[in-house]
Design a protein around this motif. Structure first.
Motif, PDB file in Angstrom:
ATOM      1  N   VAL A 180      -0.438  -8.341  89.366  1.00 32.81           N
ATOM      2  CA  VAL A 180      -0.243  -9.286  90.465  1.00 32.81           C
ATOM      3  C   VAL A 180      -0.954 -10.594  90.147  1.00 32.81           C
ATOM      4  O   VAL A 180      -0.424 -11.685  90.404  1.00 32.81           O
ATOM      5  N   GLU A 181      -2.154 -10.501  89.572  1.00 36.30           N
ATOM      6  CA  GLU A 181      -2.934 -11.702  89.250  1.00 36.30           C
ATOM      7  C   GLU A 181      -2.208 -12.574  88.225  1.00 36.30           C
ATOM      8  O   GLU A 181      -2.195 -13.813  88.344  1.00 36.30           O
ATOM      9  N   ARG A 204      16.459 -14.706  82.603  1.00 34.38           N
ATOM     10  CA  ARG A 204      15.443 -13.733  83.017  1.00 34.38           C
ATOM     11  C   ARG A 204      14.407 -13.607  81.894  1.00 34.38           C
ATOM     12  O   ARG A 204      14.633 -12.910  80.914  1.00 34.38           O
ATOM     13  N   ILE A 205      13.285 -14.274  82.050  1.00 36.67           N
ATOM     14  CA  ILE A 205      12.304 -14.382  80.968  1.00 36.67           C
ATOM     15  C   ILE A 205      10.999 -13.696  81.366  1.00 36.67           C
ATOM     16  O   ILE A 205      10.449 -13.962  82.434  1.00 36.67           O
ATOM     17  N   ILE A 239       6.574 -21.729  89.536  1.00 38.44           N
ATOM     18  CA  ILE A 239       7.726 -20.836  89.445  1.00 38.44           C
ATOM     19  C   ILE A 239       7.882 -20.091  90.769  1.00 38.44           C
ATOM     20  O   ILE A 239       6.913 -19.550  91.305  1.00 38.44           O
ATOM     21  N   ARG A 240       9.106 -20.047  91.274  1.00 41.41           N
ATOM     22  CA  ARG A 240       9.343 -19.428  92.584  1.00 41.41           C
ATOM     23  C   ARG A 240      10.361 -18.285  92.551  1.00 41.41           C
ATOM     24  O   ARG A 240      10.625 -17.662  93.584  1.00 41.41           O
ATOM     25  N   ASP A 241      10.945 -18.012  91.399  1.00 37.05           N
ATOM     26  CA  ASP A 241      11.870 -16.882  91.260  1.00 37.05           C
ATOM     27  C   ASP A 241      11.215 -15.827  90.388  1.00 37.05           C
ATOM     28  O   ASP A 241      10.825 -16.105  89.247  1.00 37.05           O
ATOM     29  N   PHE A 242      11.105 -14.607  90.916  1.00 39.03           N
ATOM     30  CA  PHE A 242      10.480 -13.502  90.195  1.00 39.03           C
ATOM     31  C   PHE A 242      11.401 -12.291  90.211  1.00 39.03           C
ATOM     32  O   PHE A 242      12.160 -12.078  91.163  1.00 39.03           O
ATOM     33  N   VAL A 301      10.227 -12.601  84.844  1.00 38.24           N
ATOM     34  CA  VAL A 301      10.269 -11.140  84.926  1.00 38.24           C
ATOM     35  C   VAL A 301       8.828 -10.644  84.798  1.00 38.24           C
ATOM     36  O   VAL A 301       8.228 -10.696  83.731  1.00 38.24           O
ATOM     37  N   SER A 302       8.289 -10.158  85.908  1.00 37.83           N
ATOM     38  CA  SER A 302       6.859  -9.848  85.967  1.00 37.83           C
ATOM     39  C   SER A 302       6.539  -8.372  85.771  1.00 37.83           C
ATOM     40  O   SER A 302       5.385  -7.959  85.941  1.00 37.83           O
TER      41      SER A 302
END
Length: 225
Positions: free
Chosen positions: A38-39, A214-215, A49-52, A32-33
């Motif tokens: 973005v960086e 969802r972390i 990691i490929r799930d955001f 969870v971004s």
């Protein structure tokens, strides 16, 4: 702690919880971004990691425009009807379906079938979104009217300050509800997945059968544990 340390710690914690769980499930680890640059998100991407996930449409659009195109995108926050058209064809999963009005709008605006989780307010907290557990079955049945909405599972959040046993009880309730719906084999609702568990409680969620966690904070923290 470096981001690499964080990723390794999360994966090791998940593995330990899976080994302790009575039933092993394949698990999708979501970063969870929100609230991060973005960086920072790219640094997590570079670690494999490929799930955001993002909570808000604007945040998802900004990250998606700047990050590699092999990312699987999850919208995990509530969605307003007027925003559906702006984002629904840019996400792979929507984790917060709790109104038929939104299901109808998704069906109208989507150009493909959208994988959705029904958000369930198991704890009964007034501050939480989601429908009541007793409302889930008729809600899922009603969603069959919208063929571009696929109910792949249920989602919930446990109270942040609740004792571990209470959190496990909430996750267990969601799992039992998910299994009851899955056994019905309702049209457009395989309901085989469970989206539950965040930084403060994901090991407990994994123990109770989470298949998507969802972390956020645990990926980005830099202080000593």
């Amino acid at each position: 702690m470096t981001f690499a340390d964080n990723v390794a710690h999360i994966k090791a914690t998940i593995k330990q919880a899976q080994e302790s769980a009575s039933a092993h499930r394949e698990l999708t680890l979501i970063c969870v971004s929100k609230y991060h640059t973005v960086e920072e998100a790219k640094a997590i991407y570079d670690l494999g990691i490929r799930d955001f996930a993002e909570n808000y449409v604007q945040g998802l659009q900004e990250k998606q425009a700047a990050l590699p195109d092999d990312i699987t995108w999850h919208l995990i926050g509530p969605l307003q009807s007027r925003k559906v058209k702006d984002v629904i064809n840019q996400v792979d999963y929507f984790h917060a379906l709790d109104r038929l009005k939104i299901a109808k709008e998704i069906n109208k605006r989507a150009d493909h079938v959208i994988k959705c989780f029904v958000e369930v307010n198991v704890s009964g907290e007034e501050s939480k979104h989601g429908i009541k557990p007793e409302e889930v079955m008729p809600f899922v049945q009603a969603c069959a009217a919208y063929p571009k909405v696929e109910i792949i599972g249920l989602m919930t959040m446990a109270p942040h300050d609740a004792p571990d046993e209470e959190k496990r009880g909430i996750f267990r309730t969601l799992r039992e509800l998910q299994q009851a719906i899955m056994e019905k084999r309702l049209p457009g609702a395989p309901c085989s997945e469970l989206s539950m568990g965040m930084t403060s409680d994901y090991p407990l969620a994994v123990l109770e059968g989470a298949s998507f966690v969802r972390i956020g904070t645990a990926f980005f923290q830099s202080d000593d544990r």
